[in-house]
Design an enzyme around this catalytic site. Structure first.
Site, PDB file in Angstrom:
ATOM      1  N   ASN A  11       0.869  -1.181   0.000  1.00  0.00           N
ATOM      2  CA  ASN A  11       0.000   0.000   0.000  1.00  0.00           C
ATOM      3  C   ASN A  11       0.904   1.230   0.000  1.00  0.00           C
ATOM      4  OD1 ASN A  11      -1.789   2.059   0.550  1.00  0.00           O
ATOM      5  ND2 ASN A  11      -2.192   1.432   2.672  1.00  0.00           N
ATOM      6  N   TRP A  12       0.988   1.860  -1.162  1.00  0.00           N
ATOM      7  CA  TRP A  12       1.904   3.003  -1.287  1.00  0.00           C
ATOM      8  C   TRP A  12       1.333   4.262  -0.618  1.00  0.00           C
ATOM      9  CZ3 TRP A  12       4.087   2.951  -7.023  1.00  0.00           C
ATOM     10  CH2 TRP A  12       4.838   1.781  -7.208  1.00  0.00           C
ATOM     11  N   LYS A  13       0.076   4.224  -0.236  1.00  0.00           N
ATOM     12  CA  LYS A  13      -0.594   5.395   0.344  1.00  0.00           C
ATOM     13  C   LYS A  13      -0.425   6.606  -0.584  1.00  0.00           C
ATOM     14  CE  LYS A  13       0.397   3.434   4.823  1.00  0.00           C
ATOM     15  NZ  LYS A  13       0.255   3.581   6.249  1.00  0.00           N
ATOM     16  N   HIS A  99      -9.350   0.841   5.258  1.00  0.00           N
ATOM     17  CA  HIS A  99      -8.047   1.061   5.909  1.00  0.00           C
ATOM     18  C   HIS A  99      -8.258   2.002   7.092  1.00  0.00           C
ATOM     19  CE1 HIS A  99      -3.945   2.398   6.583  1.00  0.00           C
ATOM     20  NE2 HIS A  99      -3.555   1.336   5.914  1.00  0.00           N
ATOM     21  N   GLU A 101      -6.688   4.440   8.105  1.00  0.00           N
ATOM     22  CA  GLU A 101      -6.518   5.871   7.794  1.00  0.00           C
ATOM     23  C   GLU A 101      -7.788   6.438   7.154  1.00  0.00           C
ATOM     24  OE1 GLU A 101      -2.812   5.488   5.649  1.00  0.00           O
ATOM     25  OE2 GLU A 101      -1.815   4.964   7.529  1.00  0.00           O
ATOM     26  N   GLU A 169      -5.039  -5.180  10.861  1.00  0.00           N
ATOM     27  CA  GLU A 169      -4.057  -4.112  10.990  1.00  0.00           C
ATOM     28  C   GLU A 169      -4.322  -3.333  12.278  1.00  0.00           C
ATOM     29  OE1 GLU A 169      -2.180  -3.048   6.964  1.00  0.00           O
ATOM     30  OE2 GLU A 169      -3.881  -1.744   7.291  1.00  0.00           O
ATOM     31  N   GLY A 175       2.570   2.165  10.714  1.00  0.00           N
ATOM     32  CA  GLY A 175       3.484   3.288  10.532  1.00  0.00           C
ATOM     33  C   GLY A 175       4.213   3.711  11.793  1.00  0.00           C
ATOM     34  N   SER A 213       3.702  -2.202  10.384  1.00  0.00           N
ATOM     35  CA  SER A 213       5.160  -2.177  10.584  1.00  0.00           C
ATOM     36  C   SER A 213       5.847  -3.491  10.219  1.00  0.00           C
ATOM     37  CB  SER A 213       5.495  -1.751  12.027  1.00  0.00           C
ATOM     38  OG  SER A 213       5.046  -0.432  12.254  1.00  0.00           O
ATOM     39  N   GLY A 234       2.825  -1.119   4.311  1.00  0.00           N
ATOM     40  CA  GLY A 234       2.800   0.293   3.945  1.00  0.00           C
ATOM     41  C   GLY A 234       4.200   0.790   3.637  1.00  0.00           C
ATOM     42  N   GLY A 235       4.820   1.431   4.631  1.00  0.00           N
ATOM     43  CA  GLY A 235       6.115   2.091   4.439  1.00  0.00           C
ATOM     44  C   GLY A 235       7.154   1.235   3.736  1.00  0.00           C
TER      45      GLY A 235
END
Ligand code: PEP
Length: 251
Positions: A11-13, A99, A101, A169, A175, A213, A234-235
């Site tokens: 997930n590149w966000k 998600h 977010e 998640e 993150g 993470s 993600g990151g």
């Protein structure tokens, strides 16, 4: 895609220009296409602006393309939104819904998430439905109850093992660099597996991803946990070596 294989999803966000997104996608596509017999499935979910160029960059590599969100309706007067039909039209086969977010920043309810997953199914996409508790809820001993409640509210009646992936998640792990422990993940995933049995036929074939993470350094331990069928990343999915390092633990 083979539902028995683990799925590693990036997930590149809201990250990436056309130049660096395409470079990253090409790098991963080359690595994946170079595997003679891939033992894991890989999915990239770039921001909407990069769906077309990333789709081109990964064409014929075996990598899958996904969106990060979709609207519950198929089309209409919804300025700024994107429908699942549009995602399918551009070559996406997956879409992330719910998600944390989106739930936090856009006030999305379980009901809305279920409607989005239903739209994904109508469009022939696989919905990756995200759930997970906050730190306050975990500290209050409510993690399992919260996950059950979110799962019950966020899964539409159209869900099958073929068109639905669940991603656990925990909000406190996203993150933050603080992944859940293998024991935490094991407890929740066992619980979710039992929970979905009453909601989705062939529940044992539904892929349950862990996200929060995940890095190459902790993926070995996390991906070995029973009832963990892959990772939502993600990151670390923005760095080819790191993402590939995670994927290697999914084989
Ligand atoms: C995510 O955004 O789905 C996620 C798991 O992020 P990170 O890997 O950066 O914690």
């Amino acid at each position: 895609m083979d539902m028995m294989r683990k799925l590693v999803a990036g997930n590149w966000k809201m990250n990436g220009t056309r130049a660096d997104g395409v470079a990253l996608a090409r790098d991963l596509a080359g690595r994946y296409a170079g595997l003679t017999d891939p033992s894991f499935d890989m999915l990239i979910c770039p921001p909407a602006t990069l769906l077309a160029p990333v789709g081109e960059a990964i064409a014929k590599s075996g990598l899958a393309l996904g969106g990060q969100d979709c609207h519950p309706e198929d089309s209409g007067a919804f300025t700024g939104d994107i429908s699942a039909t549009m995602l399918g039209d551009i070559g996406a086969r997956f879409v992330i819904v719910g998600h944390s977010e989106r739930r936090q920043n856009h006030g999305e309810s379980d009901h809305e998430v279920a409607a989005k997953a239903g739209a994904a199914h109508r469009a022939g996409l696989t919905a990756i439905v995200c759930i997970g508790e906050t730190l306050e809820q975990r500290d209050g001993g409510e993690a399992l109850a919260v996950c059950s409640r979110q799962l019950a509210g966020s899964i539409p009646s159209t869900a099958t093992a073929a068109n639905t992936v669940i991603a656990y998640e925990p909000v406190w792990a996203i993150g933050t660099g603080r992944a859940a422990t293998a024991d935490d993940v094991s407890q929740v995933h066992d619980h979710l597996r039992a929970d979905i049995a009453s909601r989705i036929a062939d529940a044992s074939a539904v892929r349950l991803l862990y996200g929060g993470s995940v890095k190459a350094a902790n993926a070995g331990e996390l991906m070995q946990v029973a009832n963990v069928d892959g990772a939502l990343v993600g990151g670390a999915s923005l760095k080819a070596d790191e993402f590939w390092g995670i994927a290697k633990h999914c084989g």
